[in-house]
Design a protein around this motif. Structure first.
Motif, PDB file in Angstrom:
ATOM      1  N   THR A 183      40.983  25.055  38.971  1.00 30.36           N
ATOM      2  CA  THR A 183      40.080  24.287  39.815  1.00 30.36           C
ATOM      3  C   THR A 183      39.112  25.223  40.527  1.00 30.36           C
ATOM      4  O   THR A 183      39.335  26.433  40.602  1.00 30.36           O
ATOM      5  N   GLU A 185      37.660  25.491  44.198  1.00 28.93           N
ATOM      6  CA  GLU A 185      37.884  24.976  45.541  1.00 28.93           C
ATOM      7  C   GLU A 185      37.362  25.972  46.571  1.00 28.93           C
ATOM      8  O   GLU A 185      37.051  27.118  46.242  1.00 28.93           O
ATOM      9  N   THR A 277      47.283  17.963  47.995  1.00 31.33           N
ATOM     10  CA  THR A 277      45.886  18.379  48.089  1.00 31.33           C
ATOM     11  C   THR A 277      45.365  18.859  46.739  1.00 31.33           C
ATOM     12  O   THR A 277      44.217  18.587  46.367  1.00 31.33           O
ATOM     13  N   VAL A 281      42.650  16.223  43.719  1.00 32.76           N
ATOM     14  CA  VAL A 281      41.350  16.626  43.184  1.00 32.76           C
ATOM     15  C   VAL A 281      41.029  15.823  41.928  1.00 32.76           C
ATOM     16  O   VAL A 281      39.869  15.510  41.645  1.00 32.76           O
TER      17      VAL A 281
END
Length: 298
Positions: A183, A185, A277, A281
């Motif tokens: 990811t 982030e 969290t 996503v």
């Protein structure tokens, strides 16, 4: 020794019908699986039988010709293969399940019932220690991992890493799935904020200017570095068919980190809030009105 090239091995679920054969000596149009040939043959036979033995044979030459063309075109389309080398006909049941309008809409507002959304997620709940309970009965755990790959590696280091990875995947138990998730982030600033707080606690002189300087540094870390600056993060999701399978997968991962560090240099187990969290996503939209994964699992 590290190989110069790699390929995706054949699936263990391959049956006799998945074997590919060449119809011509030149190899054109390429290897064809037996199941595709049987589908073409059976579909063509059904079309010809329907045109010659049912009520269609009495509808006139023009209509019969159009029916045969349409039927053969349908057989050719559904007999074609997707990128995953599956027949398009295999997707028909899934297509029919989405035919009703109610099956194509899932309301994900905060005021909506999260049951349908949770069914798409496939997660029943997440424990405080980050243990994930999947709807199919599996158990999972998410780790934040750091690898050893780099564009600056020497040839010897690259060879050692590839050999270690090749040997690692050979000993993996098939009852536990290993899924790497990458990811983009905001940068993690936990250690920097903790150091700033420690320095604040150790101040002997509580000068207003020093306090203001620390507050400014804190705002820069939380609002800019940890909010606007993006970085790549890689996670590892271990999903075992049972709790014992997940434990064995965890032991293999721990042994790899402690033993060599060539494949996985660091692995940090995520707790409930951190795991949610990371997972949300994939499920949370950009609209503030969309339901979050945390509220669906609460």
């Amino acid at each position: 020794m590290a190989k110069s090239s790699y390929k995706v091995p054949a699936s263990l679920n391959r049956s006799f019908l998945d074997h590919e054969i060449s119809l011509t000596k030149s190899g054109w149009p390429g290897p064809t699986p037996i199941k595709q040939l049987l589908f073409y043959g059976g579909g063509g036979f059904v079309v010809l039988w329907a045109a010659s033995s049912t009520f269609i044979k009495t509808s006139g030459p023009l209509f019969i010709t159009l029916f045969v063309i349409w039927g053969l075109a349908t057989v050719a389309y559904f007999g074609g293969r997707t990128k995953t080398k599956e027949l398009r006909a295999m997707n028909v049941p899934a297509l029919l399940s989405y035919a009703p309008p109610s099956a194509r809409k899932v309301y994900a507002r905060r005021s909506s019932n999260p049951t349908d959304f949770a069914g798409i997620v496939g997660v029943d709940g997440v424990d405080e220690d980050g243990r994930i309970h999947f709807s199919d009965g599996g158990e999972g755990q998410v780790y934040l991992v750091v690898g050893s790959a780099s564009a600056m590696l020497f040839d010897e280091d690259r060879t050692n890493i590839l050999n270690r990875i090749d040997g690692f995947w050979r000993k993996i138990d098939t009852t536990c799935e290993w899924s790497f998730i990458t990811t983009k982030e905001p940068q993690r600033i936990f250690h920097q904020v903790a150091h700033l707080e420690e320095r604040n606690q150790n101040l002997d002189l509580r000068d207003p200017d020093l306090i203001e300087l620390q507050n400014e540094q804190y705002d820069i870390l939380t609002q800019h570095v940890g909010g606007k600056f993006q970085s790549i993060h890689q996670y590892l999701l271990l999903k075992g068919k049972s709790e014992d399978a997940l434990k064995r997968g965890h032991m293999v991962l721990q042994a790899e980190v402690e033993g060599s560090g060539l494949m996985v240099k660091e692995a940090t187990m995520l707790d409930r809030d951190e795991a949610i969290t990371m997972l949300q996503v994939f499920y949370q939209g950009v609209d503030d009105e969309l339901i979050t994964l945390k509220s669906a699992l609460s």
